[in-house]
Scaffold this motif. Structure first.
Motif, PDB file in Angstrom:
ATOM      1  N   GLY A  78       1.515   4.503   5.409  1.00  0.00           N
ATOM      2  CA  GLY A  78       1.204   3.410   4.354  1.00  0.00           C
ATOM      3  C   GLY A  78       2.126   2.800   3.689  1.00  0.00           C
ATOM      4  N   LEU A  79       2.100   1.540   3.747  1.00  0.00           N
ATOM      5  CA  LEU A  79       3.300   0.842   2.848  1.00  0.00           C
ATOM      6  C   LEU A  79       2.717  -0.302   2.099  1.00  0.00           C
ATOM      7  CD1 LEU A  79       5.660   0.505   6.097  1.00  0.00           C
ATOM      8  CD2 LEU A  79       6.075   2.095   4.078  1.00  0.00           C
ATOM      9  N   GLU A  80       3.072  -0.216   0.867  1.00  0.00           N
ATOM     10  CA  GLU A  80       2.628  -1.349  -0.018  1.00  0.00           C
ATOM     11  C   GLU A  80       3.651  -2.578  -0.247  1.00  0.00           C
ATOM     12  OE1 GLU A  80       2.185  -2.221  -5.001  1.00  0.00           O
ATOM     13  OE2 GLU A  80       2.574  -0.150  -4.062  1.00  0.00           O
ATOM     14  N   VAL A  81       3.090  -3.688  -0.028  1.00  0.00           N
ATOM     15  CA  VAL A  81       3.932  -4.945  -0.033  1.00  0.00           C
ATOM     16  C   VAL A  81       3.231  -5.878  -1.220  1.00  0.00           C
ATOM     17  CG1 VAL A  81       4.457  -4.661   2.428  1.00  0.00           C
ATOM     18  CG2 VAL A  81       2.464  -6.061   1.856  1.00  0.00           C
ATOM     19  N   GLU A  82       4.248  -6.815  -1.532  1.00  0.00           N
ATOM     20  CA  GLU A  82       3.705  -7.849  -2.770  1.00  0.00           C
ATOM     21  C   GLU A  82       2.814  -8.949  -1.726  1.00  0.00           C
ATOM     22  OE1 GLU A  82       6.638  -9.176  -5.094  1.00  0.00           O
ATOM     23  OE2 GLU A  82       7.139  -7.208  -5.998  1.00  0.00           O
ATOM     24  N   ASP A  83       3.231  -9.295  -0.597  1.00  0.00           N
ATOM     25  CA  ASP A  83       2.407 -10.579  -0.085  1.00  0.00           C
ATOM     26  C   ASP A  83       2.107 -10.249   1.311  1.00  0.00           C
ATOM     27  OD1 ASP A  83       2.048 -12.884   1.187  1.00  0.00           O
ATOM     28  OD2 ASP A  83       3.779 -13.829   0.408  1.00  0.00           O
ATOM     29  N   LEU A  84       0.870  -9.593   1.235  1.00  0.00           N
ATOM     30  CA  LEU A  84       0.117  -9.070   2.447  1.00  0.00           C
ATOM     31  C   LEU A  84       0.126 -10.382   3.640  1.00  0.00           C
ATOM     32  CD1 LEU A  84      -1.245  -6.420   3.571  1.00  0.00           C
ATOM     33  CD2 LEU A  84      -3.329  -7.975   2.799  1.00  0.00           C
ATOM     34  N   ASP A  85      -0.135 -11.484   3.188  1.00  0.00           N
ATOM     35  CA  ASP A  85      -0.321 -12.492   4.404  1.00  0.00           C
ATOM     36  C   ASP A  85       1.191 -12.725   4.972  1.00  0.00           C
ATOM     37  OD1 ASP A  85      -3.112 -12.686   3.646  1.00  0.00           O
ATOM     38  OD2 ASP A  85      -2.460 -13.946   1.987  1.00  0.00           O
ATOM     39  N   HIS A 101      -9.055  -5.359   9.019  1.00  0.00           N
ATOM     40  CA  HIS A 101      -8.652  -6.125   7.748  1.00  0.00           C
ATOM     41  C   HIS A 101      -9.610  -5.438   6.728  1.00  0.00           C
ATOM     42  CE1 HIS A 101      -6.449  -8.486  10.484  1.00  0.00           C
ATOM     43  NE2 HIS A 101      -5.817  -8.979   9.456  1.00  0.00           N
ATOM     44  N   GLY A 102      -9.058  -5.124   5.344  1.00  0.00           N
ATOM     45  CA  GLY A 102     -10.153  -4.809   4.403  1.00  0.00           C
ATOM     46  C   GLY A 102      -9.803  -5.370   2.969  1.00  0.00           C
ATOM     47  N   ASP A 103     -10.653  -5.744   2.445  1.00  0.00           N
ATOM     48  CA  ASP A 103     -10.520  -6.085   1.016  1.00  0.00           C
ATOM     49  C   ASP A 103     -11.482  -5.571   0.220  1.00  0.00           C
ATOM     50  OD1 ASP A 103     -10.058  -7.531  -1.339  1.00  0.00           O
ATOM     51  OD2 ASP A 103     -10.362  -9.514  -0.382  1.00  0.00           O
ATOM     52  N   GLY A 107      -7.407  -2.227  -3.226  1.00  0.00           N
ATOM     53  CA  GLY A 107      -6.508  -3.623  -2.634  1.00  0.00           C
ATOM     54  C   GLY A 107      -6.659  -4.161  -1.443  1.00  0.00           C
ATOM     55  N   ARG A 108      -6.115  -4.990  -0.841  1.00  0.00           N
ATOM     56  CA  ARG A 108      -6.251  -5.743   0.346  1.00  0.00           C
ATOM     57  C   ARG A 108      -5.391  -4.930   1.274  1.00  0.00           C
ATOM     58  NH1 ARG A 108      -4.315 -11.112   0.457  1.00  0.00           N
ATOM     59  NH2 ARG A 108      -4.856 -11.084   2.484  1.00  0.00           N
ATOM     60  N   ARG A 109      -5.854  -4.811   2.633  1.00  0.00           N
ATOM     61  CA  ARG A 109      -4.859  -4.141   3.512  1.00  0.00           C
ATOM     62  C   ARG A 109      -5.377  -4.532   4.942  1.00  0.00           C
ATOM     63  NH1 ARG A 109      -5.989   0.595   1.294  1.00  0.00           N
ATOM     64  NH2 ARG A 109      -7.165  -0.670  -0.322  1.00  0.00           N
ATOM     65  N   PHE A 110      -4.318  -4.300   5.905  1.00  0.00           N
ATOM     66  CA  PHE A 110      -4.606  -4.303   7.210  1.00  0.00           C
ATOM     67  C   PHE A 110      -3.975  -3.338   8.138  1.00  0.00           C
ATOM     68  CE2 PHE A 110      -0.836  -6.884   7.149  1.00  0.00           C
ATOM     69  CZ  PHE A 110       0.198  -6.581   8.171  1.00  0.00           C
ATOM     70  N   TYR A 111      -3.996  -3.017   9.135  1.00  0.00           N
ATOM     71  CA  TYR A 111      -3.324  -1.882  10.041  1.00  0.00           C
ATOM     72  C   TYR A 111      -2.786  -2.423  11.323  1.00  0.00           C
ATOM     73  CZ  TYR A 111      -6.545   1.092   7.251  1.00  0.00           C
ATOM     74  OH  TYR A 111      -6.772   1.507   6.154  1.00  0.00           O
ATOM     75  N   GLU A 121      -0.512   1.396   7.895  1.00  0.00           N
ATOM     76  CA  GLU A 121      -1.502   0.784   6.909  1.00  0.00           C
ATOM     77  C   GLU A 121      -0.730  -0.299   5.968  1.00  0.00           C
ATOM     78  OE1 GLU A 121      -4.875   1.225   3.657  1.00  0.00           O
ATOM     79  OE2 GLU A 121      -3.836   3.259   4.756  1.00  0.00           O
ATOM     80  N   ILE A 122      -0.701  -1.618   5.971  1.00  0.00           N
ATOM     81  CA  ILE A 122      -0.045  -2.364   4.931  1.00  0.00           C
ATOM     82  C   ILE A 122      -1.129  -2.641   3.724  1.00  0.00           C
ATOM     83  CG2 ILE A 122       1.310  -4.418   4.713  1.00  0.00           C
ATOM     84  CD1 ILE A 122       2.591  -2.297   6.643  1.00  0.00           C
ATOM     85  N   VAL A 123      -0.655  -2.539   2.640  1.00  0.00           N
ATOM     86  CA  VAL A 123      -1.533  -2.717   1.582  1.00  0.00           C
ATOM     87  C   VAL A 123      -0.827  -3.354   0.449  1.00  0.00           C
ATOM     88  CG1 VAL A 123      -0.996  -0.574   0.461  1.00  0.00           C
ATOM     89  CG2 VAL A 123      -3.296  -1.630   0.069  1.00  0.00           C
TER      90      VAL A 123
END
Length: 126
Positions: A78-85, A101-103, A107-111, A121-123
């Motif tokens: 799992g990695l946290e980012v500022e700009d998911l899009d 994709h989950g909201d 937080g918001r996330r995708f895999y 997992e990017i969140v």
């Protein structure tokens, strides 16, 4: 209790160069080190000043071809980012497919899976 920080994670991959290039493109990470590993094979370390991912590929003479089964021994990274899009666009540009994709809180996330079947997992909590 004192604060604990993960300093690095070591992943076995089939092509450390390709995975390092992916992480540089997705997250803006820098290469910290590369060279032969102590037990044979090759490693590339990519990340930031205080933390990194070691990407290891065993020597063909030492190890059989890599076999990856989801969840064995690792479920996901799992990695946290500022700009998911923005990161999702870069995942797609790399030829990989985002899914689930989950909201929802917190937080918001995708895999996505990389070429070796490692799940990420990017969140974003932004």
């Amino acid at each position: 209790m004192a604060r604990v920080t993960i300093e690095h994670v070591n992943l076995t991959v089939s092509d450390p160069e390709r995975t390092a290039d992916l992480f540089k493109a997705l997250f803006g990470w820098e290469e910290r080190w590369r060279g032969p590993s102590q037990l044979g094979g090759h490693s590339i370390h990519v990340g930031e000043k205080d933390a990194y991912v070691a990407l290891y590929s065993p020597s063909k003479e030492v190890a059989p071809p890599l076999e990856h089964k989801k969840g064995r021994p690792l479920n996901l990274v799992g990695l946290e980012v500022e700009d998911l899009d923005a990161v999702e666009r870069r995942v797609i540009d790399a030829g990989l497919e985002p899914f689930s994709h989950g909201d929802y809180e917190p937080g918001r996330r995708f895999y996505f899976f990389d070429w070796d079947g490692i799940e990420y997992e990017i969140v974003s909590y932004a």
